[in-house]
Design a protein around this motif. Structure first.
Motif, PDB file in Angstrom:
ATOM      1  N   ALA A 128       2.282   1.713  -3.501  1.00 24.77           N
ATOM      2  CA  ALA A 128       1.246   2.244  -4.399  1.00 24.77           C
ATOM      3  C   ALA A 128       0.979   3.715  -4.074  1.00 24.77           C
ATOM      4  O   ALA A 128       0.784   4.532  -4.976  1.00 24.77           O
ATOM      5  N   ALA A 129       1.009   4.055  -2.788  1.00 23.35           N
ATOM      6  CA  ALA A 129       0.712   5.432  -2.376  1.00 23.35           C
ATOM      7  C   ALA A 129       1.760   6.423  -2.891  1.00 23.35           C
ATOM      8  O   ALA A 129       1.455   7.594  -3.103  1.00 23.35           O
ATOM      9  N   LEU A 184      -4.275   6.419   4.665  1.00 21.49           N
ATOM     10  CA  LEU A 184      -3.061   6.017   3.953  1.00 21.49           C
ATOM     11  C   LEU A 184      -3.319   4.782   3.084  1.00 21.49           C
ATOM     12  O   LEU A 184      -2.882   4.714   1.934  1.00 21.49           O
ATOM     13  N   LEU A 185      -4.034   3.815   3.636  1.00 21.23           N
ATOM     14  CA  LEU A 185      -4.360   2.610   2.862  1.00 21.23           C
ATOM     15  C   LEU A 185      -5.250   2.963   1.676  1.00 21.23           C
ATOM     16  O   LEU A 185      -5.118   2.385   0.590  1.00 21.23           O
ATOM     17  N   GLU A 186      -6.142   3.925   1.881  1.00 20.95           N
ATOM     18  CA  GLU A 186      -7.039   4.346   0.789  1.00 20.95           C
ATOM     19  C   GLU A 186      -6.261   5.011  -0.343  1.00 20.95           C
ATOM     20  O   GLU A 186      -6.579   4.833  -1.515  1.00 20.95           O
ATOM     21  N   GLN A 187      -5.251   5.769   0.039  1.00 22.97           N
ATOM     22  CA  GLN A 187      -4.414   6.409  -0.983  1.00 22.97           C
ATOM     23  C   GLN A 187      -3.719   5.350  -1.833  1.00 22.97           C
ATOM     24  O   GLN A 187      -3.670   5.456  -3.065  1.00 22.97           O
ATOM     25  N   GLY A 188      -3.200   4.311  -1.184  1.00 24.19           N
ATOM     26  CA  GLY A 188      -2.579   3.212  -1.915  1.00 24.19           C
ATOM     27  C   GLY A 188      -3.584   2.513  -2.818  1.00 24.19           C
ATOM     28  O   GLY A 188      -3.298   2.233  -3.988  1.00 24.19           O
ATOM     29  N   LYS A 189      -4.761   2.242  -2.283  1.00 26.31           N
ATOM     30  CA  LYS A 189      -5.786   1.549  -3.071  1.00 26.31           C
ATOM     31  C   LYS A 189      -6.212   2.384  -4.284  1.00 26.31           C
ATOM     32  O   LYS A 189      -6.356   1.857  -5.394  1.00 26.31           O
ATOM     33  N   GLN A 190      -6.404   3.684  -4.064  1.00 24.25           N
ATOM     34  CA  GLN A 190      -6.810   4.550  -5.183  1.00 24.25           C
ATOM     35  C   GLN A 190      -5.777   4.525  -6.300  1.00 24.25           C
ATOM     36  O   GLN A 190      -6.113   4.386  -7.478  1.00 24.25           O
ATOM     37  N   ASN A 191      -4.521   4.663  -5.917  1.00 22.54           N
ATOM     38  CA  ASN A 191      -3.459   4.644  -6.928  1.00 22.54           C
ATOM     39  C   ASN A 191      -3.406   3.300  -7.646  1.00 22.54           C
ATOM     40  O   ASN A 191      -3.222   3.237  -8.856  1.00 22.54           O
ATOM     41  N   THR A 240      -7.180  -1.863   7.911  1.00 22.08           N
ATOM     42  CA  THR A 240      -6.906  -1.020   9.080  1.00 22.08           C
ATOM     43  C   THR A 240      -7.109  -1.835  10.356  1.00 22.08           C
ATOM     44  O   THR A 240      -6.276  -1.817  11.270  1.00 22.08           O
ATOM     45  N   LEU A 283      -4.499   5.756   9.430  1.00 17.66           N
ATOM     46  CA  LEU A 283      -4.067   4.513   8.807  1.00 17.66           C
ATOM     47  C   LEU A 283      -4.978   4.171   7.627  1.00 17.66           C
ATOM     48  O   LEU A 283      -4.511   3.817   6.532  1.00 17.66           O
ATOM     49  N   LYS A 284      -6.258   4.311   7.832  1.00 19.71           N
ATOM     50  CA  LYS A 284      -7.223   4.002   6.769  1.00 19.71           C
ATOM     51  C   LYS A 284      -7.043   4.956   5.579  1.00 19.71           C
ATOM     52  O   LYS A 284      -7.107   4.541   4.426  1.00 19.71           O
ATOM     53  N   ALA A 344       0.836  -1.205   0.000  1.00 21.60           N
ATOM     54  CA  ALA A 344       0.000   0.000   0.000  1.00 21.60           C
ATOM     55  C   ALA A 344       0.870   1.254   0.000  1.00 21.60           C
ATOM     56  O   ALA A 344       0.582   2.231  -0.704  1.00 21.60           O
ATOM     57  N   ALA A 363      -2.584  -4.072  -2.577  1.00 21.75           N
ATOM     58  CA  ALA A 363      -2.972  -2.748  -2.080  1.00 21.75           C
ATOM     59  C   ALA A 363      -4.418  -2.412  -2.443  1.00 21.75           C
ATOM     60  O   ALA A 363      -4.996  -1.471  -1.897  1.00 21.75           O
ATOM     61  N   SER A 364      -5.003  -3.179  -3.358  1.00 20.85           N
ATOM     62  CA  SER A 364      -6.410  -2.965  -3.718  1.00 20.85           C
ATOM     63  C   SER A 364      -7.373  -3.518  -2.681  1.00 20.85           C
ATOM     64  O   SER A 364      -8.584  -3.340  -2.807  1.00 20.85           O
ATOM     65  N   ARG A 386       1.811   6.949 -13.792  1.00 21.28           N
ATOM     66  CA  ARG A 386       0.980   5.743 -13.912  1.00 21.28           C
ATOM     67  C   ARG A 386       1.174   4.999 -15.230  1.00 21.28           C
ATOM     68  O   ARG A 386       1.208   3.770 -15.234  1.00 21.28           O
ATOM     69  N   PHE A 405       2.984   5.564   7.852  1.00 21.63           N
ATOM     70  CA  PHE A 405       2.216   4.367   8.234  1.00 21.63           C
ATOM     71  C   PHE A 405       2.600   3.941   9.655  1.00 21.63           C
ATOM     72  O   PHE A 405       1.746   3.600  10.465  1.00 21.63           O
ATOM     73  N   PRO A 436      -9.529  -0.975   2.534  1.00 25.65           N
ATOM     74  CA  PRO A 436      -8.779  -0.239   3.556  1.00 25.65           C
ATOM     75  C   PRO A 436      -9.358  -0.384   4.968  1.00 25.65           C
ATOM     76  O   PRO A 436      -8.599  -0.483   5.936  1.00 25.65           O
TER      77      PRO A 436
END
Lengths: 304, 304
Positions: A223-224, B292-299, A253, B289-290, A220, A245-246, A231, B277, A249
């Protein structure tokens, strides 16, 4: 701790290994699956396909959402009434997010008949098994499970009756666990073609921090760091390295927080290794850099 | 810098886009591939399959080793004599390890006829294009290429005639690059069904440090931290995240060293994200934390 890719019969409890008996009998009569997502749906599909149980009840907050799983023949009944399902089932498997498992098990256990077995699929075992070690009604037993199978996808629409085939399922008995309950739990997972490893909840959490929980964080974080304009240059290497990382979240968490101390220890070990790489690269130490890369390759190749 | 997944015709040089002309003519007469491994072999296979060129010469230190590629019809001739191949070819593609490209190109160029075009597949472009920008014999031009395709596997036995189809190939012209040479290089890669992006060697190395070179280091470091007793717990997530760590350590040592400053910058950016993180996890800051994980997932999801 028993670390066995495929435990040979003599290393496992002998009467559990009576496979002819196993294949001829149900491992449970009525199975209640609490939380029918990718994992819960796969358990239902796998158990129905193999006739591991007679009846499968899906428990969810939105039963209408589960009609698709019923239509596919994976569930015989759907309900939002956990207590009603608990009264009827002799085996319950909790597939809810980790932070909801303890409360759900406690609530269900109050409605269970004596002799009912409860297990789960939570990715962190220490806090769950610790809290549920005592306090359940007499005759109702909880034993932690963690099948090492899954996906970054969500929802029973991605369920797979073969998800557990050949995969490891870790059982985490504690001091109070009964031999009979442990055997029943093992028999259930083995009926889905998983193979069983037993270890303490603490050993499990230590191993999984290193092999699953921290790697999720690392992926994650990688990817962040990717900026939008780069990209188009992310080829298969980057995509594979960050695939997990998908994952959800919110779910992750909670997993990371539930296994916080072990994940922090893995992170620190990783950060120290990164510093070794950094130093070798900054100093132009080709031999050191190559040695570090070789260590990674050796470990990775050992998995293939 | 042009960042285009599939550059529409009007954004690319118009006469290069005359596809009917392209498909009817060879992009070169005689192609010499220097270093016939996975990439060189795939170029040979792809070019022969599409009749991009009339003749393909494979150049390697052990020509006998390349007989298998000739037997498959990918090579018309094999030799260990670079000068002889350079005299015969009108297009040379260097697929040797990055640190050998400059010396190889200089050696070959001395034997080339005027009008010969030389390119490469090196993962790092700054040092190569910088050193080759001047000093080549008159009439011989070097233009850097980097097809974003490959594998952790090695050897022409893993070659794939479709390896470049739909993949990006970065061309890195410099101030002295001729329009004609750039068009010929683009036409060659497009004949293998790659699509072309042009950028400076420096922009390329910056982008690739973030999307390929540092991720390799990160994956290798993660694999390196795995202790042997935890290997049985490494499931698909860990395997995917560390797959690229199986790449050749010698090759990657050179890539990392050739792009040292950019890789160090990517490493430092990543280490800072890891610290974010760590802080969120150590402090039990679920929302941070969530996020940060969301940023990774979005990317990551943006790549899918």
């Amino acid at each position: 701790v028993r670390l066995l890719e495929k435990p040979p019969p003599h290393l496992y409890n002998a009467h559990v290994m009576n496979t002819s008996e196993e294949s001829l009998s149900h491992t449970a009569d009525t199975l209640a699956i609490v939380g029918v997502g990718l994992l819960g749906g796969s358990i239902a599909a796998a158990a129905k396909k193999r006739q591991s149980v007679r009846k499968v009840i899906g428990v969810g907050r939105q039963p209408a959402r589960l009609e698709g799983a019923r239509a596919r023949g994976w569930l015989d009944a759907v309900t939002d009434d956990l207590a009603a399902a608990a009264r009827e089932a002799d085996l319950l498997v909790f597939c809810t997010p980790v932070q909801q498992i303890v409360a759900g098990v406690c609530q269900a256990a109050r409605a269970c008949r004596p002799g009912t077995l409860i297990t789960d699929v939570g990715s962190v075992k220490g806090p769950i098994c610790g809290e549920l070690e005592r306090g359940l009604p007499s005759g109702v037993e909880f034993i932690g499970s963690h099948p090492l199978a899954g996906s970054e996808k969500q929802g029973f629409e991605f369920a797979d009756a073969e998800l557990f085939r050949g995969r490891m399922c870790v059982l985490t008995p504690t001091a109070g666990t009964s031999r009979g309950g442990l055997d029943r739990t093992a028999r259930f997972w083995r009926s889905l073609e998983a193979h069983i490893v037993e270890m303490s909840p603490q050993d499990h959490d230590h191993a999984l921090a290193e092999t699953s929980h921290f790697p999720h964080l690392a992926a994650a974080a990688l990817a962040a760091t990717l900026c939008a304009e780069h990209r188009p240059f992310a080829a298969t290497g980057f995509r594979d390295t960050t695939r997990i990382a998908s994952g959800d979240p919110e779910l992750w968490t909670q997993i990371l927080l539930q296994n916080r101390a072990e994940v922090l220890a893995s992170l620190d070990k990783y950060a120290a290794t990164l510093r070794d790489f950094r130093r070798a690269l900054a100093d132009g130490e080709a031999e050191t850099l190559k040695r570090l890369l070789e260590q990674g390759k050796q470990n990775r190749d050992a998995l293939a």
